[in-house]
Design an enzyme around this catalytic site. Structure first.
Site, PDB file in Angstrom:
ATOM      1  CB  ILE A 180      -8.402  -1.118  -8.625  1.00 54.34           C
ATOM      2  CG1 ILE A 180      -7.201  -2.023  -8.275  1.00 54.34           C
ATOM      3  CG2 ILE A 180      -8.235  -0.431  -9.986  1.00 54.34           C
ATOM      4  CD1 ILE A 180      -5.892  -1.301  -8.008  1.00 54.34           C
TER       5      ILE A 180
ATOM      6  CB  SER B  82      -2.732  12.531   6.228  1.00 55.96           C
ATOM      7  OG  SER B  82      -3.964  12.925   5.652  1.00 55.96           O
TER       8      SER B  82
ATOM      9  CD  GLU C 178      -5.130   9.498  -6.640  1.00 57.01           C
ATOM     10  OE1 GLU C 178      -4.281  10.302  -7.035  1.00 57.01           O
ATOM     11  OE2 GLU C 178      -6.232   9.317  -7.187  1.00 57.01           O
TER      12      GLU C 178
ATOM     13  CG  ASP D  37       4.458  14.113  -7.654  1.00 55.13           C
ATOM     14  OD1 ASP D  37       4.341  13.731  -6.475  1.00 55.13           O
ATOM     15  OD2 ASP D  37       5.563  14.234  -8.231  1.00 55.13           O
TER      16      ASP D  37
ATOM     17  N   GLY E 280       0.852  -1.189   0.000  1.00 58.31           N
ATOM     18  CA  GLY E 280       0.000   0.000   0.000  1.00 58.31           C
ATOM     19  C   GLY E 280       0.886   1.236   0.000  1.00 58.31           C
TER      20      GLY E 280
ATOM     21  N   GLY F  90      -2.150  13.199  -9.356  1.00 59.11           N
ATOM     22  CA  GLY F  90      -3.368  12.624  -8.781  1.00 59.11           C
ATOM     23  C   GLY F  90      -3.726  13.272  -7.459  1.00 59.11           C
TER      24      GLY F  90
END
Ligand code: CAA
Length: 379
Positions: A154, A363, A360, A237, A128, A239
């Site tokens: 996905i 944090s 994506e 970046d 991940g 995304g």
């Protein structure tokens, strides 16, 4: 583009979002499906090919326009917003940036029109945040590769026709052996094995996908062999600006709802908006929204001007995602018991906001990226 062009675009997308998307949002959440007709409309309006050049069938806009489109659509429905974002940032962009002319001509027109939807196959059950440890393998078979592995979480997994898939062409225990491929999802051996049940963005499909000796022609290698990790990171970046925009759209929706409600809800003989306790919450929401928008604007501007923007996109995503979580929580607080019920959209905004702190890059990963970029500046 001029500032007035962006305003004109915002007005146009905002109207589409209010008229064509918002009325469907509660059902999209409940039925866990974005209607095919809505996806078709997104394509017809140019929202799925916003920054694809016109020569490949796109709308020929810039990245700033794209982030604005994702924000406005996410304000109406976060599931629809992420369909646009994952499709555009994670599938269209790497083909545009790293694809050769044949690949662009073959894949971009249908992605621009929405006839094809894109997805991004990076994560795996055991890879991940540590994306470099993926184990999907692409075996060189002479004129083609054979890809075998399991991919997780996905977005657009169910709707996706074209996948940007990451697999190792050399079995290393780090990122160095990773290559990127354009995979057609109707290839034999490509199978959706599970659709996740989730807390939020329920209309967006999140799939687990098994690849069993999927035959991928040599010409579908994206960029150079073993340069896939950099392609993936560069793609993310961009995304991350998309997800920041999604978070901003959700936050804006929650804020507008709470602001309006506070003027209509009478307690102690007057609207609760006259209470400073409520005003302070609204003031902080408004400020966090403005700050998120400026961070997104800055990251998009840098990207449009082909300047480095890894730091700024991570900052935008980190801030906008945490702001969205905070704002949706406070919006429920303003609306009290009503805000907590399913009769009001606030609990959906709250559930939808959470994922923006996770996908994506969590944090925590954004903080890793930000710190690494800042420390690089030391002499
Ligand atoms: N652009 C281009 N290349 C980059 C890059 C960038 N932003 N960042 C790193 N690289 C390159 C480096 O140059 C280096 O390449 P070379 O060896 O050729 O020089 C290589 O990548 C490794 O760099 P690092 O040592 O800095 O990378 P790392 O191994 O320390 O990992 C990380 C960095 C930030 C932790 C990274 O692994 C990461 O971002 N992890 C999170 C992954 C993620 O976001 N996953 C979400 C998946 S998508 C998703 O959510 C599904 C969906 O459908 C929405």
């Amino acid at each position: 583009m001029l500032l007035s062009d962006y305003q004109e675009l915002r007005d146009l997308v905002s109207r589409f979002a209010d008229e064509a998307v918002a009325p469907l949002a509660a059902d999209i959440d409940k039925n866990e499906k974005i209607p095919t007709e809505l996806i078709k409309q997104l394509g017809e309006n140019g929202f799925l090919g916003s920054y694809i050049p016109e020569e490949y069938g796109g709308a020929g806009m810039d990245y700033t326009s794209y982030s604005l489109i994702v924000e406005e659509i996410s304000r109406a429905c976060a599931s629809t917003g992420v369909l646009v974002s994952a499709h555009t940032s994670l599938c269209v962009w790497p083909i545009l940036a790293f694809g050769n002319e044949e690949q662009k001509k073959k894949y971009l027109p249908k992605l621009a029109s929405g006839e094809h939807i894109g997805c991004f196959l990076l994560s795996e059950p055991n890879a991940g945040s540590d994306a470099g440890s993926l184990t999907t393998y692409a075996e060189d078979k002479g004129d083609h590769y054979e890809i075998t592995g399991m991919k997780n979480w996905i977005t657009n997994g169910k709707e996706g026709n074209i996948a940007i898939c990451f697999a190792k062409t050399e079995k290393t225990d780090n990122y160095k052996g990773i290559s990127a491929f354009i995979v057609e999802t109707d290839s034999p051996g490509y199978e959706i094995v599970k659709i996740e049940e989730k807390l939020g963005i329920k209309g967006s499909s999140t799939a687990q996908i098994a690849l069993d000796k999927v035959k991928v022609p040599k010409e579908n290698l994206l960029g150079k062999e073993k340069k896939g990790f950099s392609i993936g990171m560069a793609t993310l970046d961009g995304g991350r600006i998309g997800i920041a925009s999604q978070a901003l759209g959700i936050a804006e929706a929650a804020f507008r709802y709470a602001r309006q409600y506070s003027s209509e809800r009478i307690q102690f003989g007057k609207p609760i908006s006259s209470l400073q306790a409520i005003q302070f919450m609204l003031a902080d929401m408004s400020t966090k929204i403005a700050a998120s928008r400026l961070l997104i604007w800055e990251a998009s501007r840098l990207k449009d001007n082909e300047k480095p923007y890894s730091l700024e996109s991570a900052q935008a995503k980190l801030f906008a995602a945490e702001a969205a979580m905070w704002i949706t929580t406070k919006a429920i607080q303003v609306c009290g018991g009503n805000g907590y019920t399913k009769e009001y959209p606030l609990e959906r905004y709250f559930r939808d906001a959470k994922i923006t702190e996770i996908y994506e890059g969590t944090s925590e990963i954004q903080r890793v990226v930000i710190a690494a970029n800042e420390l690089k500046k030391n002499k």
